[in-house]
Design a protein around this motif. Structure first.
Motif, PDB file in Angstrom:
ATOM      1  N   PHE A   1      16.323  22.404 -35.996  1.00 57.69           N
ATOM      2  CA  PHE A   1      17.249  23.502 -35.717  1.00 57.69           C
ATOM      3  C   PHE A   1      18.018  23.841 -36.986  1.00 57.69           C
ATOM      4  CE2 PHE A   1      16.311  21.496 -31.738  1.00 57.69           C
ATOM      5  CZ  PHE A   1      16.221  22.548 -30.838  1.00 57.69           C
ATOM      6  N   ALA A   2      18.069  25.127 -37.306  1.00 62.39           N
ATOM      7  CA  ALA A   2      18.799  25.561 -38.499  1.00 62.39           C
ATOM      8  C   ALA A   2      20.303  25.432 -38.269  1.00 62.39           C
ATOM      9  CB  ALA A   2      18.437  27.005 -38.834  1.00 62.39           C
ATOM     10  N   ALA A   3      21.049  25.488 -39.353  1.00 64.28           N
ATOM     11  CA  ALA A   3      22.511  25.447 -39.270  1.00 64.28           C
ATOM     12  C   ALA A   3      22.993  26.524 -38.311  1.00 64.28           C
ATOM     13  CB  ALA A   3      23.120  25.669 -40.650  1.00 64.28           C
ATOM     14  N   GLY A   4      23.886  26.162 -37.404  1.00 63.03           N
ATOM     15  CA  GLY A   4      24.448  27.138 -36.481  1.00 63.03           C
ATOM     16  C   GLY A   4      23.723  27.218 -35.156  1.00 63.03           C
ATOM     17  N   GLU A   5      22.503  26.764 -35.083  1.00 59.85           N
ATOM     18  CA  GLU A   5      21.771  26.843 -33.807  1.00 59.85           C
ATOM     19  C   GLU A   5      22.300  25.820 -32.802  1.00 59.85           C
ATOM     20  OE1 GLU A   5      17.501  28.714 -35.316  1.00 59.85           O
ATOM     21  OE2 GLU A   5      17.563  26.623 -34.693  1.00 59.85           O
ATOM     22  N   ILE A   6      22.655  24.640 -33.277  1.00 66.46           N
ATOM     23  CA  ILE A   6      23.290  23.651 -32.392  1.00 66.46           C
ATOM     24  C   ILE A   6      24.729  23.419 -32.851  1.00 66.46           C
ATOM     25  CG2 ILE A   6      23.239  21.293 -31.485  1.00 66.46           C
ATOM     26  CD1 ILE A   6      20.225  21.278 -31.860  1.00 66.46           C
ATOM     27  N   VAL A   7      24.864  23.054 -34.126  1.00 64.43           N
ATOM     28  CA  VAL A   7      26.209  22.912 -34.724  1.00 64.43           C
ATOM     29  C   VAL A   7      26.199  23.574 -36.089  1.00 64.43           C
ATOM     30  CG1 VAL A   7      26.798  20.764 -33.506  1.00 64.43           C
ATOM     31  CG2 VAL A   7      25.666  20.653 -35.759  1.00 64.43           C
ATOM     32  N   GLY A   8      27.369  23.768 -36.663  1.00 67.99           N
ATOM     33  CA  GLY A   8      27.489  24.365 -37.989  1.00 67.99           C
ATOM     34  C   GLY A   8      26.962  23.441 -39.073  1.00 67.99           C
ATOM     35  N   GLY A   9      26.694  24.023 -40.238  1.00 68.21           N
ATOM     36  CA  GLY A   9      26.076  23.282 -41.337  1.00 68.21           C
ATOM     37  C   GLY A   9      26.854  22.054 -41.769  1.00 68.21           C
ATOM     38  N   LEU A  10      28.172  22.099 -41.660  1.00 67.02           N
ATOM     39  CA  LEU A  10      28.969  20.966 -42.125  1.00 67.02           C
ATOM     40  C   LEU A  10      29.316  19.991 -40.996  1.00 67.02           C
ATOM     41  CD1 LEU A  10      31.342  22.851 -44.630  1.00 67.02           C
ATOM     42  CD2 LEU A  10      29.052  21.927 -45.015  1.00 67.02           C
ATOM     43  N   GLN A  11      28.803  20.266 -39.783  1.00 69.29           N
ATOM     44  CA  GLN A  11      29.044  19.364 -38.638  1.00 69.29           C
ATOM     45  C   GLN A  11      27.828  18.482 -38.325  1.00 69.29           C
ATOM     46  OE1 GLN A  11      30.489  22.771 -38.172  1.00 69.29           O
ATOM     47  NE2 GLN A  11      32.129  21.571 -39.106  1.00 69.29           N
ATOM     48  N   ALA A  12      26.866  18.475 -39.245  1.00 66.67           N
ATOM     49  CA  ALA A  12      25.617  17.764 -38.957  1.00 66.67           C
ATOM     50  C   ALA A  12      25.845  16.271 -38.738  1.00 66.67           C
ATOM     51  CB  ALA A  12      24.619  18.001 -40.096  1.00 66.67           C
ATOM     52  N   LEU A  13      26.659  15.670 -39.604  1.00 70.45           N
ATOM     53  CA  LEU A  13      26.910  14.239 -39.447  1.00 70.45           C
ATOM     54  C   LEU A  13      27.586  13.948 -38.103  1.00 70.45           C
ATOM     55  CD1 LEU A  13      27.168  11.274 -40.296  1.00 70.45           C
ATOM     56  CD2 LEU A  13      29.142  11.907 -41.704  1.00 70.45           C
ATOM     57  N   ASP A  14      28.592  14.746 -37.756  1.00 71.09           N
ATOM     58  CA  ASP A  14      29.263  14.552 -36.460  1.00 71.09           C
ATOM     59  C   ASP A  14      28.261  14.585 -35.308  1.00 71.09           C
ATOM     60  OD1 ASP A  14      31.746  14.421 -37.662  1.00 71.09           O
ATOM     61  OD2 ASP A  14      32.173  16.555 -37.385  1.00 71.09           O
ATOM     62  N   ALA A  15      27.337  15.535 -35.382  1.00 72.17           N
ATOM     63  CA  ALA A  15      26.374  15.703 -34.287  1.00 72.17           C
ATOM     64  C   ALA A  15      25.463  14.482 -34.147  1.00 72.17           C
ATOM     65  CB  ALA A  15      25.551  16.970 -34.507  1.00 72.17           C
TER      66      ALA A  15
END
Lengths: 362, 362
Positions: free
Chosen positions: A69-83
């Protein structure tokens, strides 16, 4: 979060074509979701997790499938670690230094200003203890990390006005990632970290004066040349930049050994593959940019020297307040000194002669 | 030679522990033999096929096993290609430029004097058409090739006397590999290609005046410092050096798709892994050598310039008599020009500042 939760939701999506394996009857069907920190428009960065996922599927008779999933499709680009940490997704493709706000120690595992080059970084991660130090840090976030490619040395950024002295950074609103933000802040700039997909609008609106992202290929796609004519080099604050695939620890532990091997080797394959794509694409992109009017500029040496002093001051400051950072800095600096000394001998002396020989030797 | 011949002889060696797979019931047990061009004493070069074989086994539930033989155990180090071509073994780990005597075009796929650096070579092979050109050549020898790691920029060789001018090469009996032999011959040297394991005795006996192999780590193990004190850089004739795993075409075609994938990715993994081992080991080895008395010397610029002209003359000569060489040279040179231009910008300008900054910036 337990592992069944992670796996359960996507099991229903299994297409029937995948349900007739010729081999590996006893291995489970596993579906993961991976969130990327980058938009699809950045084709090279997008290619790394996509290629890795294809390889993993091929190595497991299509039984281990990872959907990107690209940035923004599930979470924003800078929230990847949180997810990944919370188990929203099993994995992320991201740059560790996006998380210096949580802990500045994350910076080491992307790149440190005036740090290791791409090859030196690979050596430190694998043979100098770097990856162990990364995973000591990542474990605190419920994550295990796999290096998955590098951009190589980056460019130094796009500016509306020329940079002639270190003072020209004063008051400059500069999009920059990682610990470089503190280095530029100490030189008087106002650093702002924004995910790739959101940079261009900010630059166009004038909320930013200057921006760096990666290098010619990506920067051309992000359109920076349309709003800032001066393109500086080198990206002394990003002499390489390592991407990581981060995996939720519980999801990782639930994988059969053969799937772990497939996952690991697919990430390792991207270590050289992503860099080679950049090295292949950047020359043509730079040529196009310059032909279209981009003004290529070398940072004046006094700027590099001021930044070098600023970077060292930042490292000392952070070390004072963060024991983990201090410990990694010790390993990293010792390694860097050894690598820099060696690379001056065969690599750099060759480059200095050969890269210009065709123009000057008659 | 048919495939059953290749596979039949080793099937009887299958240990019973391997006969109880948990998975992949329908995939065949396959045993291959791989001959290396290098002795076991060269631990880094030996590690590449060994690590690849372990990875392949792990990815195939131990059903695809490759046994590694050092140079001389089955055939000599420079007969590796012959052994694969005739089906004596299924595979070899070797350097294509050992076979310039068969066709000088082999040189491109290890390294060309004044050619591409490690990263540039990776980009050319994968994205600039280099690997396709390699396999066009290899197909004539009944072989398919997989790049499997690189040494990085090499050192310029060990000499009994100092090299002060291009004339100092005249009459020098110099162990050197690949097309560099012709480059030095044109400068008056007597080039001799000898496999790694046989170099030291020749140097000790005085049948060689000078020798190059790889760099500090390997050269220290081969003992050259004991007979030649002057250690020159850069290895302008080997700014990188690609190793290949070569596979008998018929053996390759007989592999199930999943084994092909495992084989390919295991070689690709070594592309960055072998280089990182060199980059990790060379700094310490160089330090030990210098501490023990080795005299480190930079080639004088007039030597580099004479060698540059000699190399270009050799390329023209060979192109005149070898159409295949001419065709590859065209692709290679165009690519090199683009890469050299780009690498001067971000990579080289960073290196030139950062590699010395700690010593000079206060």
């Amino acid at each position: 979060m337990d592992r069944r939760m992670l796996l359960g939701s996507s099991a229903a999506l299994l297409p029937s074509a995948l349900a007739a394996p010729a081999v590996a009857q006893s291995l489970p069907e596993i579906r993961w979701r991976l969130t990327s920190s980058f938009p699809k428009s950045l084709d090279l960065l997008s290619s790394a997790p996509e290629s890795a996922a294809r390889r993993i599927a091929a190595l497991t008779d299509n039984r281990f499938q990872i959907r990107i999933f690209a940035a923004g499709e599930i979470v924003g680009g800078l929230q990847a670690l949180d997810a990944v940490q919370t188990g929203t997704v099993e994995a992320a493709f991201t740059a560790p230094y996006y998380y210096v706000g949580k802990d500045p120690t994350f910076a080491f595992f992307s790149v440190l200003p005036f740090g290791l080059t791409q090859r030196q970084m690979t050596a430190w991660l694998r043979h100098g203890g770097g990856l162990d130090l990364a995973n000591e840090l990542f474990r605190g976030y419920n994550v295990i990390g796999f290096p998955t490619g590098d951009t190589g040395a980056q460019m130094g950024g796009w500016f509306r006005k020329e940079i002639r002295t270190p003072d020209d950074f004063k008051g400059l609103k500069f999009r920059v990632a990682g610990l470089a933000g503190e280095v530029f802040a100490r030189m008087g700039a106002v650093p702002i970290q924004i995910a790739a997909g959101d940079i261009y609008p900010s630059l166009e609106r004038g909320t930013l004066d200057a921006v760096e992202f990666v290098g010619p290929h990506d920067d051309e796609r992000l359109g920076f040349a349309r709003v800032a004519p001066y393109y500086y080099y080198p990206g002394f604050f990003e002499p390489s930049a390592r991407l990581f695939t981060m995996v939720n620890l519980r999801a990782w532990e639930g994988l059969p050994e053969q799937y772990k091997q497939a996952f690991q080797v697919a990430c390792l394959e991207q270590e050289s593959e992503l860099t080679s794509r950049y090295d292949h694409s950047n020359p043509q992109a730079l040529r196009r940019l310059v032909a279209a009017g981009t003004q290529l500029r070398a940072y004046p040496r006094p700027v590099l020297e001021a930044a070098w002093r600023s970077a060292n001051a930042v490292f000392e400051d952070v070390s004072q307040r963060n024991e983990g950072f201090r410990k990694v800095l010790e390993s990293y600096r010792r390694y860097r000194d050894d690598e820099f000394t060696w690379f001056r001998v065969a690599e750099n002396s060759y480059d200095n002669f050969a890269f210009t020989a065709a123009q000057v030797v008659r």
